[in-house]
Write a protein that holds these residues in place. Structure first.
Motif, PDB file in Angstrom:
ATOM      1  N   TYR A 277       0.821  -1.213   0.000  1.00 19.04           N
ATOM      2  CA  TYR A 277       0.000   0.000   0.000  1.00 19.04           C
ATOM      3  C   TYR A 277       0.856   1.266   0.000  1.00 19.04           C
ATOM      4  O   TYR A 277       0.328   2.366   0.112  1.00 19.04           O
ATOM      5  N   GLU A 278       2.168   1.059  -0.073  1.00 18.98           N
ATOM      6  CA  GLU A 278       3.060   2.210   0.043  1.00 18.98           C
ATOM      7  C   GLU A 278       3.753   2.540  -1.278  1.00 18.98           C
ATOM      8  O   GLU A 278       4.121   1.645  -2.044  1.00 18.98           O
ATOM      9  N   LEU A 279       3.929   3.845  -1.489  1.00 14.46           N
ATOM     10  CA  LEU A 279       4.627   4.319  -2.676  1.00 14.46           C
ATOM     11  C   LEU A 279       6.064   4.646  -2.292  1.00 14.46           C
ATOM     12  O   LEU A 279       6.314   5.390  -1.343  1.00 14.46           O
ATOM     13  N   ASP A 280       7.011   4.091  -3.056  1.00 14.22           N
ATOM     14  CA  ASP A 280       8.418   4.431  -2.880  1.00 14.22           C
ATOM     15  C   ASP A 280       8.656   5.685  -3.733  1.00 14.22           C
ATOM     16  O   ASP A 280       8.764   5.609  -4.953  1.00 14.22           O
ATOM     17  N   VAL A 281       8.699   6.841  -3.050  1.00 18.33           N
ATOM     18  CA  VAL A 281       8.761   8.128  -3.751  1.00 18.33           C
ATOM     19  C   VAL A 281      10.002   8.222  -4.637  1.00 18.33           C
ATOM     20  O   VAL A 281       9.922   8.642  -5.795  1.00 18.33           O
ATOM     21  N   GLU A 282      11.138   7.804  -4.111  1.00 20.27           N
ATOM     22  CA  GLU A 282      12.379   7.915  -4.884  1.00 20.27           C
ATOM     23  C   GLU A 282      12.336   7.041  -6.145  1.00 20.27           C
ATOM     24  O   GLU A 282      12.682   7.495  -7.240  1.00 20.27           O
ATOM     25  N   ALA A 283      11.862   5.807  -5.998  1.00 21.22           N
ATOM     26  CA  ALA A 283      11.780   4.907  -7.148  1.00 21.22           C
ATOM     27  C   ALA A 283      10.797   5.444  -8.188  1.00 21.22           C
ATOM     28  O   ALA A 283      11.041   5.379  -9.397  1.00 21.22           O
ATOM     29  N   PHE A 284       9.692   6.012  -7.705  1.00 22.62           N
ATOM     30  CA  PHE A 284       8.686   6.578  -8.603  1.00 22.62           C
ATOM     31  C   PHE A 284       9.263   7.752  -9.393  1.00 22.62           C
ATOM     32  O   PHE A 284       9.131   7.829 -10.621  1.00 22.62           O
ATOM     33  N   VAL A 285       9.922   8.675  -8.683  1.00 25.88           N
ATOM     34  CA  VAL A 285      10.480   9.861  -9.346  1.00 25.88           C
ATOM     35  C   VAL A 285      11.628   9.462 -10.280  1.00 25.88           C
ATOM     36  O   VAL A 285      11.744   9.988 -11.387  1.00 25.88           O
ATOM     37  N   ASN A 286      12.463   8.502  -9.863  1.00 25.11           N
ATOM     38  CA  ASN A 286      13.533   8.005 -10.754  1.00 25.11           C
ATOM     39  C   ASN A 286      12.956   7.573 -12.092  1.00 25.11           C
ATOM     40  O   ASN A 286      13.497   7.885 -13.144  1.00 25.11           O
ATOM     41  N   ASN A 287      11.863   6.842 -12.021  1.00 26.21           N
ATOM     42  CA  ASN A 287      11.204   6.346 -13.224  1.00 26.21           C
ATOM     43  C   ASN A 287      10.720   7.498 -14.110  1.00 26.21           C
ATOM     44  O   ASN A 287      10.860   7.461 -15.328  1.00 26.21           O
ATOM     45  N   GLU A 288      10.166   8.536 -13.482  1.00 28.93           N
ATOM     46  CA  GLU A 288       9.676   9.691 -14.242  1.00 28.93           C
ATOM     47  C   GLU A 288      10.828  10.475 -14.878  1.00 28.93           C
ATOM     48  O   GLU A 288      10.719  10.927 -16.012  1.00 28.93           O
TER      49      GLU A 288
END
Ligand SMILES: [Zn+2]
Ligand SMILES: [Zn+2]
Length: 174
Positions: A108-119
């Motif tokens: 249920y958690e978003l890994d902010v760093e991994a998400f932004v890296n992808n973007e």
């Protein structure tokens, strides 16, 4: 940094906004590491779009130091990143077609760093030039040709002329 999205996944109409910091000062891409010179906080909005579903929207501006493709001088490249991505909780009625795309979700958690890296990866420029007419570096001595000539003999014979020469030489041998 992990952000718990349980409330967004489970309550209809939930809309949460958060300004978060993307921590890294360097970004690795295709075997190279680039310095992130400046960055804004990441403005996130998390909206419920159904049972176990959430829409992540937001934006981030940053300046990355990338070497010029031709002369290798550091170029400060501004990146304006806007994103919109639907994510699914582990017990959602409907799952993402490609679970690999959800690698930044941990339950249920978003890994902010991994998400932004992808973007950032999606928004990386294909080609970076210090200026549109960059003259690059001399192949012989490595001199930056934007700073003037180096004096090397960089004459490249016209391939069509070389072909004519070959014919001429072949005639001679007969
Ligand atoms: Zn250049
Ligand atoms: Zn040279």
């Amino acid at each position: 940094m992990l952000i718990d999205l349980t409330d967004v996944f489970t309550s209809a109409g939930k809309d949460r906004r958060e300004s978060l910091i993307y921590e890294p000062d360097f970004f690795s891409y295709m075997g190279n590491t680039y310095r992130i010179q400046e960055k804004s906080p990441v403005a996130f909005s998390f909206s419920n779009t159904g049972n176990g579903r959430a829409l992540i929207k937001g934006s981030l501006n940053l300046t990355m130091e990338i070497p010029c493709d031709r002369c290798l001088q550091t170029v400060k490249v501004p990146l304006e990143i806007a994103f919109e991505q639907e994510v699914f909780s582990p017990d959602a009625d409907e799952q993402s077609e490609d679970q690999d795309e959800q690698s930044f979700m941990q339950g249920y958690e978003l890994d902010v760093e991994a998400f932004v890296n992808n973007e950032i990866l999606i928004h990386m420029p294909v080609k970076v030039l210090c200026r549109p007419d960059c003259r690059g570096i001399c192949e012989k001595c490595g001199h930056n040709l934007n700073e003037g000539e180096c004096g090397c003999d960089t004459f490249v014979p016209d391939p069509r002329m070389a072909a004519i020469k070959d014919i001429f030489n072949a005639d001679k041998e007969v």
